[in-house]
Design a protein around this motif. Structure first.
Motif, PDB file in Angstrom:
ATOM      1  N   ILE A 131       0.832  -1.197   0.000  1.00 48.52           N
ATOM      2  CA  ILE A 131       0.000   0.000   0.000  1.00 48.52           C
ATOM      3  C   ILE A 131       0.873   1.255   0.000  1.00 48.52           C
ATOM      4  O   ILE A 131       2.005   1.230   0.460  1.00 48.52           O
ATOM      5  CB  ILE A 131      -0.953   0.059   1.227  1.00 48.52           C
ATOM      6  N   THR A 160       1.410   4.875   1.568  1.00 46.76           N
ATOM      7  CA  THR A 160       1.052   5.479   2.848  1.00 46.76           C
ATOM      8  C   THR A 160       1.662   6.870   2.947  1.00 46.76           C
ATOM      9  O   THR A 160       2.447   7.289   2.092  1.00 46.76           O
ATOM     10  CB  THR A 160       1.585   4.650   4.033  1.00 46.76           C
ATOM     11  N   VAL A 208      -5.920   1.707   4.254  1.00 49.08           N
ATOM     12  CA  VAL A 208      -5.294   0.838   3.245  1.00 49.08           C
ATOM     13  C   VAL A 208      -5.733   1.198   1.837  1.00 49.08           C
ATOM     14  O   VAL A 208      -5.140   0.747   0.866  1.00 49.08           O
ATOM     15  CB  VAL A 208      -5.551  -0.664   3.522  1.00 49.08           C
ATOM     16  N   THR A 209      -6.779   2.039   1.722  1.00 50.36           N
ATOM     17  CA  THR A 209      -7.271   2.377   0.391  1.00 50.36           C
ATOM     18  C   THR A 209      -6.973   3.815  -0.031  1.00 50.36           C
ATOM     19  O   THR A 209      -7.080   4.149  -1.196  1.00 50.36           O
ATOM     20  CB  THR A 209      -8.793   2.155   0.307  1.00 50.36           C
ATOM     21  N   ARG A 229      -4.033   6.734   0.374  1.00 51.55           N
ATOM     22  CA  ARG A 229      -2.698   7.022   0.902  1.00 51.55           C
ATOM     23  C   ARG A 229      -2.645   8.309   1.709  1.00 51.55           C
ATOM     24  O   ARG A 229      -1.754   8.500   2.536  1.00 51.55           O
ATOM     25  CB  ARG A 229      -1.665   7.087  -0.224  1.00 51.55           C
TER      26      ARG A 229
END
Lengths: 186, 77
Positions: free
Chosen positions: A5, A7, A52-53, A55
């Motif tokens: 992911i 972040t 998690v979806t 950033r």
């Protein structure tokens, strides 16, 4: 199984098992429901609660008990049911941290909206508190107040007590251990 | 939607929520709420405050975040 992911701290590979589901999202972020906990820096009690979806959605949070001798979270039956907990031992508490722009030494803990996590079930809920006393505390001052002037002493104490180095034990299994950086362009 | 109720009177919201106007005490109007176990009830100003705090915790720059974490490890001067 892992997940890559993007972040606030860059690209990260995280364990899917570490994803905490927030059935109600967070206040003002009700549609973002899945988060992982990332360590900002080893041995520091600051974490990022990272969507998690998305950033851009990463809230700076901290374990309040690294700074405060006591902090009581009030929650009712609905919150207990949503978190699927029957006792407070099953829950871990995080609070959000605010930093005035350019003044990291004036970081404060926000006590009005604690984030409570059932770590075993990987469920989370933010529970607004009707504060009667103080709602914000200075992070660095409180840490200094806890023991004779040395702000990291409480952390040293935890380590000596055998708790996970640098990270409150309750969160050790949730914080993304795999801080492997990936090659994807950020 | 605006309704009028006298103290002692109630409203049903949906099938499972009942709001009763209990009485007026000075500037406060006391409301009785009957809600099912899964429904949370929050004062609006408290919820708005939490929203604002969340926005603040989102807003910190990466530099400020790293610096705050670094300061933690340094003994206070």
């Amino acid at each position: 199984m892992t997940l890559t992911i993007e972040t606030r701290l860059g690209c990260r590979v995280v364990d899917r098992d570490g994803i905490v589901h927030f059935p109600r999202g967070l206040a003002g972020l009700e549609t973002e429901k899945d988060y992982v906990l990332l360590a900002v820096k080893q041995d520091a009690p600051l974490l990022i609660l990272q969507s998690v979806t998305n950033r851009h959605i990463g809230l700076l949070v901290a374990d309040p008990y690294s700074f405060l001798e006591s902090y009581q979270v009030v929650f009712g039956e609905a919150e207990r049911a949503l978190l699927r907990i029957s006792s407070s031992e099953e829950a871990a508490v995080l609070v959000t941290v605010s930093i005035p722009s350019g003044e990291p030494d004036r970081a404060t803990l926000n006590l009005t909206g604690p984030i409570v996590i059932n770590h075993a079930a990987r469920l989370g809920l933010q529970i607004p508190q009707r504060m009667r006393t103080r709602a914000k505390v200075d992070l660095h001052t409180e840490a200094g107040r806890l023991s004779a002037g040395c702000r990291h002493l409480c952390f040293q104490t935890r380590r000596e007590a055998g708790e996970d180095s640098g990270m409150p034990g309750r969160f050790a299994e949730l914080v993304a251990k795999d801080v492997e950086r990936c090659d994807c362009p950020v | 939607m605006i309704l009028k109720r006298r103290p002692g009177e109630s409203l049903y919201l949906g099938e499972d929520i009942r709001v009763t106007i209990l009485d007026v005490q000075g500037r406060h109007i006391r409301l009785g709420l009957e809600v099912p176990g899964h429904v949370t009830v929050y004062r609006e100003e408290v919820y708005r405050r939490v929203e604002a705090e969340n926005r603040c915790s989102l807003a910190a720059s990466a530099e400020d975040v790293m610096q705050a974490a670094t300061l933690w490890n340094e003994p206070r001067a």
